[in-house]
Design a protein around this motif. Sequence first.
Motif, PDB file in Angstrom:
ATOM      1  N   GLY A 154     111.732  21.367   6.391  1.00 46.64           N
ATOM      2  CA  GLY A 154     111.865  20.721   7.798  1.00 46.64           C
ATOM      3  C   GLY A 154     111.097  19.341   7.786  1.00 46.64           C
ATOM      4  N   ALA A 157     109.586  27.597  12.006  1.00 42.05           N
ATOM      5  CA  ALA A 157     108.885  27.988  10.637  1.00 42.05           C
ATOM      6  C   ALA A 157     107.845  29.017  10.527  1.00 42.05           C
ATOM      7  N   TYR A 158     107.963  30.092   9.707  1.00 42.47           N
ATOM      8  CA  TYR A 158     107.352  31.167   9.672  1.00 42.47           C
ATOM      9  C   TYR A 158     106.808  31.136   8.222  1.00 42.47           C
ATOM     10  N   SER A 159     107.182  30.227   7.257  1.00 42.05           N
ATOM     11  CA  SER A 159     106.671  30.046   5.671  1.00 42.05           C
ATOM     12  C   SER A 159     106.387  28.631   5.682  1.00 42.05           C
ATOM     13  N   GLN A 185     109.515  26.713   4.173  1.00 39.04           N
ATOM     14  CA  GLN A 185     110.473  26.161   5.289  1.00 39.04           C
ATOM     15  C   GLN A 185     109.881  24.843   6.039  1.00 39.04           C
ATOM     16  N   LEU A 186     108.603  25.020   6.223  1.00 46.07           N
ATOM     17  CA  LEU A 186     108.176  23.804   6.926  1.00 46.07           C
ATOM     18  C   LEU A 186     108.222  22.658   6.274  1.00 46.07           C
ATOM     19  N   LEU A 237     114.079  23.384  11.676  1.00 47.50           N
ATOM     20  CA  LEU A 237     113.429  24.123  10.807  1.00 47.50           C
ATOM     21  C   LEU A 237     111.894  24.196  10.871  1.00 47.50           C
ATOM     22  N   GLN A 238     111.382  23.095  11.382  1.00 49.24           N
ATOM     23  CA  GLN A 238     109.786  22.875  11.590  1.00 49.24           C
ATOM     24  C   GLN A 238     109.639  23.750  12.677  1.00 49.24           C
TER      25      GLN A 238
END
Length: 536
Positions: A115, A106-108, A111-112, A102-103
């Motif tokens: 993650g 990540a684009y948001s 999400q980061l 997820l990290q």
Amino acid sequence: MAITSRNRLRGGQLVILITFIDAMSSCWFGYCQGVFAGVLVSPDFLKLFPEFNNGSISGAVTGSFFIGAFVGAIVAFILGDRLGRKNTIIAGHILNTVGAALQTSAYSLPQLVVGRTLNGIGIGITSTMSPVYLGECVKPHLRGRLLVIGASSNVSSFALANWISYALAFRSGAIQWRLPLAIQLIFPFLIFPIAPFVPESPRWLLLVGRDDEAKQVISKLNNDSITGDSVLADYNSIGASIRLERSHRVPLMDVLRNRDKTQNLRRLILSCGTQFMQQFTGVNSLGFYLPTLLHESVGYDLQTSRLLAAVSGTIYFIAAFFALAVVDRVGRRKLMLYGSILTAACHLISSLSLRAAQEDPSRAKTVGSKRFRMGFHNLTVPQFGSVTVAFFVIYHAVFAPTWAGIPWVYAAEVNSIGWRTRGAGAATATNWITGFAVVQFTKVGIDNLQWAFFLIFAILCVSFFPVVYCFYPETAGRKLEDMDEMFLRNPSWFVFGKKELTQPTRPQAFIDAELARISDSQVTIIEVTPDKLEKM
């Protein structure tokens, strides 16, 4: 074919695989700690996530890893005795894998954060359970060194993360921060294929009543027949220790009031204390913010800051393996004592050098024709900033063989078998929640206290010396089953002046006590001598 190969693995082969799983778990742990410092100063990352220019948001997202790890340690506390050591470790690594993926993608910001939190939960679980698993599977004369290999692996991957960050500093674009995060996904490909070939902890198997399986595992670990002397001695000794522990079992409230003879509360507090002291030596202040400190507070350019952080991490890595030579010979207690004084000296000199630079601007010089703000005035880079950097490096060289690994070793050893995962879980939770606190106040502390910030760590490190000297018994050279005997025989919390509690070699009284346990167990009759016990 796989089943046949699995059954053929015995003795040293199994120990190597178990140690490898612990080492890779620790590598993942160390890499996670080191990688995000480089991510935070990546221009492409800051462009995609401008929220990180806000110090509060940056600290909160960075700290989400610690909060997750704290939760993971509590999960291990609750589930470690239910799922077993091996299955709990596997579950933790599954969460690590999802969090790393997820990290990396990540684009948001949400999400980061998710993650990093999942990654933290997984690391909290594995950093709790992996040392316990290894400690329960190996002989006492190897236990300290093998556990230190895990702790040293943590440091080596921390150093690797810094070098990767420095190497990618010369690249532009998303690769500068996505690739370091993606490298985490190598670890599951190393760990998961090996997991089917290693057994469950024999001590856990005996704890949950799976006696026949436990005897089979002991036989494999000892590379002896199931009726061999070493197998029967270990089986009887562990079983007798569990029965002894159960005979002294009291309600939980009595444990919390320290009314049980085996003193589980005291042992849990000792475990948590080592992790508390480790974090308040200031290691994560430097671990997460060293490139930022060197850039913003000492005045080096960004690439030089990354390079110096990588060099410091490499020295940290090299020094960590020095513990292999001394951890069993010198003992856990003396290493903590030496580490307290030496880390205090490093922080003190770093503080005074920064103060000297502040009070005497005439000693300043320009580095790369750049000026910087040290939080107190617009000054050029002081010569004494170089002294500060030098003692940050020396700090890591001192911390590595002392406080870096000993708390993890100690928590895996000092607790009783029924409370071992609880003690390790509580200790690891302490590590993560105090680490979160340290990371949160580091940037604010430097901005407001300037040079005096590191003086706080110097004072704390000095205060740890009398705490260890007065309250911490030695665990080196003892079998895990000796720990109950140690606390039964010595109900006082003070240990100084008592050779039996402070010597790094196994006391004769504990050998005699084990002979008595085996004799009283009545499970089987074998001839066991003190010489045999020392070799087992």
